[in-house]
Every structure is written in C-alpha cells, then in structure tokens.
Design an enzyme around this catalytic site. Structure first.
Site, PDB file in Angstrom:
ATOM      1  CG  ASN A 110      13.899  10.163 -33.470  1.00 32.12           C
ATOM      2  OD1 ASN A 110      14.605  11.165 -33.507  1.00 32.12           O
ATOM      3  ND2 ASN A 110      12.987   9.902 -34.385  1.00 32.12           N
ATOM      4  CB  ILE A 139       8.344  20.639 -35.236  1.00 28.26           C
ATOM      5  CG1 ILE A 139       9.682  20.646 -35.976  1.00 28.26           C
ATOM      6  CG2 ILE A 139       8.374  21.593 -34.048  1.00 28.26           C
ATOM      7  CD1 ILE A 139       9.981  21.966 -36.668  1.00 28.26           C
ATOM      8  CG  ASP A 140      11.386  16.780 -37.813  1.00 26.03           C
ATOM      9  OD1 ASP A 140      11.073  17.967 -38.052  1.00 26.03           O
ATOM     10  OD2 ASP A 140      12.550  16.354 -37.896  1.00 26.03           O
ATOM     11  N   GLY A 186      11.902  18.896 -41.447  1.00 26.05           N
ATOM     12  CA  GLY A 186      11.500  17.509 -41.612  1.00 26.05           C
ATOM     13  C   GLY A 186      12.656  16.738 -42.217  1.00 26.05           C
ATOM     14  CD  GLU A 242      15.288  20.125 -42.362  1.00 25.79           C
ATOM     15  OE1 GLU A 242      15.850  21.241 -42.236  1.00 25.79           O
ATOM     16  OE2 GLU A 242      14.964  19.424 -41.399  1.00 25.79           O
TER      17      GLU A 242
END
Length: 398
Positions: A110, A139-140, A186, A242
């Site tokens: 993003n 990956i998030d 994340g 995290e």
C-alpha cells in the site's frame, strides 16, 4: 491513454515476499512477448534506482534464467522503502525521459501504491506520457480490494507449520521449556497471526492464544489463557503480531521506537520478549520466545504452490493491462463463489488502494483460546497450496 511504443521499467518495493520474484518473472516474460520492440529496464533498489539513474537493461533474460528467477526469494532488483520527496521528482523524470520509459510497473504494497500514484501525477503535471501499473505483494495481506495478496499464502504456510512444530516441541520438552511465544510479522493487521491456527483442532492443540493488532491486548486475558493451557496440557503456545497494542498503546513500551522508516512506521523492541519475561515472572517456568523475522518471508521450502502460480500470473496480467491502455491501476485477485477454489484477475484504481489498510474481519478473528472460525480456515486452505500435512496424533500416551 494511447498504447505505449516506448520502453518498460520494472521496480520492486517494500518488504520482500517468497514470491515477489515470481511476479517479476511474469512481467519480464510477457513484456518480451507483447512488446518485442521495447527494452525492459530494472530499477536497482526500487524508486531510488530511478532517481539515481541506475536502471540496467534486463530485456535479454533467457527462459531458463526467468524460471530460476521465479523460484528465488527476496527481490532480485533489490527493494526500497524510500518515500518520494519533492526534490526527487526532477531526477526521476530525467531518467524516464533519457530511456524513453513509457510504462512503469512497481511490485509493492500500500505504501508503494502511494509512490506509484505520486509518480503518475508528476508525469501528468510535466506532460510526460507514462502508464503506471502497480502489482500487489505483501505477506501482511493488508492490501484492500483484493481477496488476498501474493506473498501471504507462503508466509501463512510457514507460520501454520511453525506453530504446529513449536507446539509439538514444547509438549515434548515438558517442564524443561513448556511455554513458547512466537512473534510474527503483521504491522497493522492480524492475517498472519491468525494463520497459526490452521492445524488447531482441539483445546489441547497449539496455539492457545493469538494476539492481533485489531484487538486490544489484555495481559490478564493472555495470562489466563497461557496458565490454563499449561496447567491442563503441560505446555502452552502463544502467537502474537509484532505490533499488538494494549489500551495504553504499544505493548510494554515506555521507551521511544528503536527505528522509524521513511513512511513514518515505528518499530519497537519485541513484544515476544516482553511477554516471555512476564510469563517467567508470573509462572516461574522457562518460557522461550521465537521471532522468525525475515525467515517467514524467505523460506523457499515453505512457498505455497498456489501463491507462486498466482504471483506469476499477476505479472503476466499487468503487461496485458498496459497493452490495453490501462493506467493508474493495480491487479486484484478475485475468488470465485464455486466450492472448488478458482480465481480470476481484476483491477482496482491506485487511488482507492494507496495508503489504505485491510484489517482482519471480525468473523476471522481468533478467540481467547487460539481458535479461528471454520470460515477463516476455508478462506486460508487453498492459499496454503499443497501438500497439507496430516497432523492427527499417532500415539495417545497420556
């Protein structure tokens, strides 16, 4: 916009994924096919390479080289987290003009969509004809307007297997090291942490607690879940994002962030370590904490077959979008309503994606015992690829 007769520039941006280079390979391969008269360039370290004029010609990569590239983790062109500044625009446009770049493809998340949009606006203001088509990766799994993002399935596969394995290890070790905290990536969303629940079938199974950024973290509820699992089953596993947050803010942090990137994202010391210390103090037993860090986004043997294929096809599709004259867009993955998993590739406007965050919906969020819903597992299952391992117990000794 008219169809380009100039050259193509490809860049990679943001955190790497296990399949980011698969998308790059798809871009190059279809670029060679649909634009045989054009040269294809690669920006070294993303947008910074364009600003610095470091964009080598990568047109002549062979099929065997592209095949190897598609299986390689990391970012072959090198990545960047540079936020575009006003004084970057002039050098950037000079590089585009010098190489007659008419199509810019950026593989990113993003924040990268924000950058792509700004480059497009700058080109329009300067009356320079340029098509900008970003490609999704993270990956998030937090890019909006797409069912999922390339990169998520592979990282989720790693986390689901790691959680299962850590649980079996802690259960086997017993009193020697019965509790473990697994800290996963994340930054703003809990999609990855939620994936840790995939192999959980009973209360006994790991994980016994999942902490995500979308839900205010409670030390009291955390300790109740961990102590209950430890007392009942002899071991306990927690998985935390995290950047989980308590009602007071970032967990256990009275100190300032250890690092702030160019986009203003703060990074703090590990919540996993904080929680491990808390458990040891409260329960008086050893508590490990594991932080796989970049391993979860670069482990080749955990790459999802679905993820790699979709990432490659996203790259191919972006070239077709450019060929059809589309501009300021990003490809999206659309899941069919059929029982069997099928997908198609659509598109969304960059301005609708840039800077937005896709949070884990309430119906997919874990409960306080580490369970997620059947609907979440149905969503996740095809993204993990094959094979999915049989985890039924072999022995029932106790």
């Amino acid at each position: 916009m008219t169809i380009s007769s100039g050259n193509i520039l490809l860049v990679q941006s943001g955190g790497c994924t296990p399949v980011m280079n698969s998308t790059l390979a798809g871009l190059i391969k279809n670029g060679q096919t649909l634009y045989p008269q054009s040269r294809i360039y690669g920006g070294i370290h993303g947008i910074e390479g364009i600003i610095d004029g470091k964009i080598p010609d990568i047109t002549e990569l062979s099929n065997s080289q592209l095949k190897s590239l598609s299986k390689m983790p990391g970012a072959a062109l090198r990545s960047s987290r540079h936020k575009l500044l006003p004084n970057d625009i002039g050098p950037l446009l000079n590089t585009l003009r010098a190489h007659d770049i008419r199509i810019l493809h950026t593989i990113g998340g993003n924040d990268s969509a924000v950058t792509g949009l700004r480059v497009s606006e700058a080109a329009q203001e300067d009356k320079y004809e340029l098509q900008v088509i970003n490609l999704p990766k993270t990956i998030d799994n937090d890019i909006v307007l797409t069912d999922h993002s390339p990169g998520y399935g592979s990282a989720a596969r790693f986390i689901s297997q790691a959680t299962f394995g850590i649980g079996k290890d802690a259960e086997a070790m017993g009193i020697n090291s019965p509790i473990c905290i697994l800290e996963v990536m994340g930054r703003d969303s809990g999609w990855l942490a939620a994936a840790s629940s995939f192999y959980k079938k009973t209360d006994h199974d790991a994980p016994h607690f999942i902490g995500i950024p979308e839900v205010i973290f409670s030390e009291e509820h955390f300790m109740i879940s961990i102590e209950s699992a430890y007392r009942n089953y002899g071991y306990a596993i927690a998985v935390v994002s995290e950047k989980i947050r308590s009602a007071e803010g970032n967990l256990g942090r009275d100190n300032p962030p250890t690092f702030t990137d160019n986009f203003g994202h703060n990074y703090f010391e590990s919540p996993g370590k904080y929680l491990s210390d808390l458990v040891e103090k409260r329960l008086g037993v050893r508590c490990r904490w594991e932080k796989p860090g970049t391993i979860q986004r670069s482990f080749m043997d955990a790459v999802s077959t679905t993820d790699r294929e979709e990432a490659y096809q996203i790259g191919r599709k972006a070239v077709e979008m450019a060929r059809s004259g589309m501009n300021d867009v990003i490809p999206t993955l659309i899941r069919s309503s059929n029982q069997k998993y099928e997908y198609s590739i659509g598109s969304a406007s960059l301005k609708d994606v840039a800077g937005e965050i896709r949070y884990l919906p309430e119906k997919y969020r874990p409960d306080e015992q580490g369970y997620t819903s059947d609907s979440f597992k149905s969503y996740l299952r095809p993204l993990l690829g094959n094979p999915i391992h049989d985890t039924d117990s072999i022995f029932h000794l106790l």
